[in-house]
Design a protein around this motif. Structure first.
Motif, mmCIF file in Angstrom:
data_model
loop_
_atom_site.group_PDB
_atom_site.id
_atom_site.type_symbol
_atom_site.label_atom_id
_atom_site.label_comp_id
_atom_site.label_asym_id
_atom_site.label_seq_id
_atom_site.Cartn_x
_atom_site.Cartn_y
_atom_site.Cartn_z
ATOM 1 N N PHE A 40 -7.575 -7.501 -1.565
ATOM 2 C CA PHE A 40 -8.681 -7.484 -0.776
ATOM 3 C C PHE A 40 -8.470 -7.484 0.586
ATOM 4 O O PHE A 40 -8.969 -6.688 1.329
ATOM 5 C CB PHE A 40 -9.825 -8.303 -1.527
ATOM 6 C CG PHE A 40 -10.272 -8.337 -2.505
ATOM 7 C CD1 PHE A 40 -10.154 -7.131 -3.370
ATOM 8 C CD2 PHE A 40 -10.693 -9.541 -3.460
ATOM 9 C CE1 PHE A 40 -10.743 -6.910 -4.645
ATOM 10 C CE2 PHE A 40 -11.080 -9.345 -4.712
ATOM 11 C CZ PHE A 40 -11.071 -7.931 -5.291
ATOM 12 N N ALA A 41 -7.465 -8.532 0.990
ATOM 13 C CA ALA A 41 -7.177 -8.652 2.479
ATOM 14 C C ALA A 41 -6.381 -7.275 3.082
ATOM 15 O O ALA A 41 -6.019 -7.274 4.041
ATOM 16 C CB ALA A 41 -6.624 -9.773 2.501
ATOM 17 N N GLY A 42 -5.831 -6.708 1.997
ATOM 18 C CA GLY A 42 -5.016 -5.603 2.364
ATOM 19 C C GLY A 42 -3.354 -5.960 2.512
ATOM 20 O O GLY A 42 -2.595 -5.312 2.999
ATOM 21 N N GLU A 43 -3.151 -7.214 2.314
ATOM 22 C CA GLU A 43 -1.729 -7.640 2.169
ATOM 23 C C GLU A 43 -0.973 -7.153 1.230
ATOM 24 O O GLU A 43 0.283 -6.987 1.382
ATOM 25 C CB GLU A 43 -1.782 -9.098 2.269
ATOM 26 C CG GLU A 43 -2.324 -9.889 3.268
ATOM 27 C CD GLU A 43 -2.570 -11.378 3.213
ATOM 28 O OE1 GLU A 43 -1.812 -11.691 2.358
ATOM 29 O OE2 GLU A 43 -3.233 -12.051 4.036
ATOM 30 N N LEU A 44 -1.379 -6.689 0.042
ATOM 31 C CA LEU A 44 -0.819 -5.975 -1.006
ATOM 32 C C LEU A 44 -1.548 -4.563 -1.358
ATOM 33 O O LEU A 44 -2.701 -4.539 -1.578
ATOM 34 C CB LEU A 44 -0.938 -6.690 -2.260
ATOM 35 C CG LEU A 44 -0.169 -7.991 -2.377
ATOM 36 C CD1 LEU A 44 -0.393 -8.799 -3.838
ATOM 37 C CD2 LEU A 44 1.516 -7.615 -2.292
ATOM 38 N N LYS A 45 -0.488 -3.451 -1.284
ATOM 39 C CA LYS A 45 -1.095 -2.208 -1.422
ATOM 40 C C LYS A 45 -0.214 -1.690 -2.448
ATOM 41 O O LYS A 45 0.631 -2.044 -3.004
ATOM 42 C CB LYS A 45 -1.007 -1.328 -0.213
ATOM 43 C CG LYS A 45 -1.789 -1.764 0.707
ATOM 44 C CD LYS A 45 -1.479 -1.096 2.236
ATOM 45 C CE LYS A 45 -2.692 -1.479 3.403
ATOM 46 N NZ LYS A 45 -2.180 -2.891 4.029
ATOM 47 N N ALA A 46 -0.941 -0.517 -3.127
ATOM 48 C CA ALA A 46 -0.315 0.289 -4.166
ATOM 49 C C ALA A 46 1.307 0.635 -3.642
ATOM 50 O O ALA A 46 1.352 1.069 -2.605
ATOM 51 C CB ALA A 46 -1.064 1.582 -4.447
ATOM 52 N N GLY A 47 2.223 0.559 -4.435
ATOM 53 C CA GLY A 47 3.574 0.542 -4.067
ATOM 54 C C GLY A 47 4.333 -0.619 -3.751
ATOM 55 O O GLY A 47 5.642 -0.533 -4.027
ATOM 56 N N ASP A 48 3.557 -1.577 -3.420
ATOM 57 C CA ASP A 48 4.263 -2.978 -2.979
ATOM 58 C C ASP A 48 4.690 -3.680 -4.259
ATOM 59 O O ASP A 48 4.394 -3.556 -5.170
ATOM 60 C CB ASP A 48 3.333 -3.848 -2.330
ATOM 61 C CG ASP A 48 2.869 -3.399 -0.967
ATOM 62 O OD1 ASP A 48 3.597 -2.427 -0.364
ATOM 63 O OD2 ASP A 48 1.860 -3.885 -0.236
ATOM 64 N N ARG A 49 6.052 -4.297 -4.167
ATOM 65 C CA ARG A 49 6.742 -5.115 -5.013
ATOM 66 C C ARG A 49 6.250 -6.651 -4.859
ATOM 67 O O ARG A 49 6.027 -7.046 -3.739
ATOM 68 C CB ARG A 49 8.121 -4.734 -5.378
ATOM 69 C CG ARG A 49 8.248 -3.706 -5.599
ATOM 70 C CD ARG A 49 9.973 -3.579 -5.950
ATOM 71 N NE ARG A 49 10.291 -2.153 -6.479
ATOM 72 C CZ ARG A 49 10.048 -1.671 -7.665
ATOM 73 N NH1 ARG A 49 9.682 -2.520 -8.623
ATOM 74 N NH2 ARG A 49 10.446 -0.449 -7.945
ATOM 75 N N LEU A 50 5.797 -7.332 -5.931
ATOM 76 C CA LEU A 50 5.879 -8.691 -5.968
ATOM 77 C C LEU A 50 7.193 -9.453 -6.071
ATOM 78 O O LEU A 50 8.198 -8.791 -6.476
ATOM 79 C CB LEU A 50 5.049 -9.320 -7.267
ATOM 80 C CG LEU A 50 3.646 -8.586 -7.447
ATOM 81 C CD1 LEU A 50 2.759 -9.421 -8.707
ATOM 82 C CD2 LEU A 50 2.701 -9.004 -6.259
ATOM 83 N N PRO A 51 7.285 -10.452 -5.564
ATOM 84 C CA PRO A 51 8.745 -11.205 -5.699
ATOM 85 C C PRO A 51 8.787 -11.370 -6.938
ATOM 86 O O PRO A 51 7.978 -11.546 -8.045
ATOM 87 C CB PRO A 51 8.276 -12.570 -5.004
ATOM 88 C CG PRO A 51 7.163 -12.368 -3.990
ATOM 89 C CD PRO A 51 6.004 -11.507 -4.717
ATOM 90 N N PRO A 52 10.351 -11.524 -7.244
ATOM 91 C CA PRO A 52 10.615 -12.182 -8.730
ATOM 92 C C PRO A 52 9.845 -13.260 -9.375
ATOM 93 O O PRO A 52 9.571 -14.053 -8.516
ATOM 94 C CB PRO A 52 12.454 -12.257 -8.508
ATOM 95 C CG PRO A 52 12.354 -11.450 -7.274
ATOM 96 C CD PRO A 52 11.358 -11.663 -6.382
#
Length: 243
Positions: A26-38
């Motif tokens: 919601f904050a725009g810190e994660l977007k489509a295509g971004d990877r989460l840490p392991p």
């Protein structure tokens, strides 16, 4: 992109993990295509177990906003995606099967959505989409086409027109609603007395619908698609279909 992760409370852990990830989307810190840490890195940062983290990731994968690739390498791990069509269709089918919505509700929803999509497609549909729709109509007209193949092509035709309308949400909702009743429509088609005649009649309407869309006659296309849906889907409302 740098994302600052914060620990979450331990009660109802996987839901709190979900909330933490949602907040970053919601904050725009994660977007489509971004990877989460392991997992081995993200779990301790959030202050949760890896099993709780995996449960949250499975929920996100189910609702179509995350895809997880096991193993090692550049494609491994969890990645944020946009894949609402399959997820919404799956959820709607389950709720329909559980009785959350009745057939009349689904019928009226289909009519509203498809009237809108056919009328909009008459003014917005790219020629390549209409050419693809033409191929689907030809496939439904093949001599000896079976009920299952026809039903699949029929579904793809309606979803394609919705997609060509230019409204992504209408397309997604149309796909979800149409997919939710696919098994019932298949059973209805399998039960008709004269399948070849039924196939010809249904596909004649498909061809006319496509012609109206190509010619920009949106209001007429909207009226015909309502008639088309009520003709077959409407019969399901009055018939008892058991589980």
């Amino acid at each position: 992109m740098f994302v600052e992760w914060q620990p979450v409370r331990q009660s109802r852990t996987h839901e709190l993990v979900l909330r933490s990830i949602e907040e970053r989307v919601f904050a725009g810190e994660l977007k489509a295509g971004d990877r989460l840490p392991p997992e081995r890195e993200l779990a301790p940062v959030l202050g949760v177990s890896r099993s709780a983290l995996r449960e949250a990731l499975r929920v996100l994968e189910t609702i179509g906003v995350l895809v997880a690739q096991p193993g090692r390498g550049p494609d491994a791990g969890a990645r944020i995606v946009r894949n609402p069509d399959d997820a919404l269709g799956r959820l709607l089918r389950l709720h329909f099967a559980l009785g959350s919505y009745n057939l009349q509700d689904v019928l009226e929803a289909r009519i509203v959505l498809e009237r809108s999509s056919f009328e909009a497609a008459a003014g917005h549909a790219p020629s390549e989409d209409l050419d693809e729709a033409e191929e689907l109509v030809r496939g439904m007209a093949e001599p000896g086409v079976g009920v299952s193949v026809f039903n699949d092509l029929d579904t793809r035709f309606h979803v394609l027109i919705a997609r060509s309308s230019g409204n992504a949400l209408t397309s997604t909702l149309t796909s979800a609603v149409r997919e939710s009743v696919r098994p019932l429509i298949l059973r209805a088609l399998e039960g008709v007395e004269d399948w070849p005649a039924t196939a010809r009649a249904l596909n004649a309407q498909h061809r006319t619908l496509l012609t109206l869309v190509r010619e920009g006659r949106g209001a007429e296309a909207a009226d015909l698609v309502e008639q088309h849906i009520r003709g077959l889907h409407g019969t399901l409302v009055d018939e008892p279909f058991g589980p």
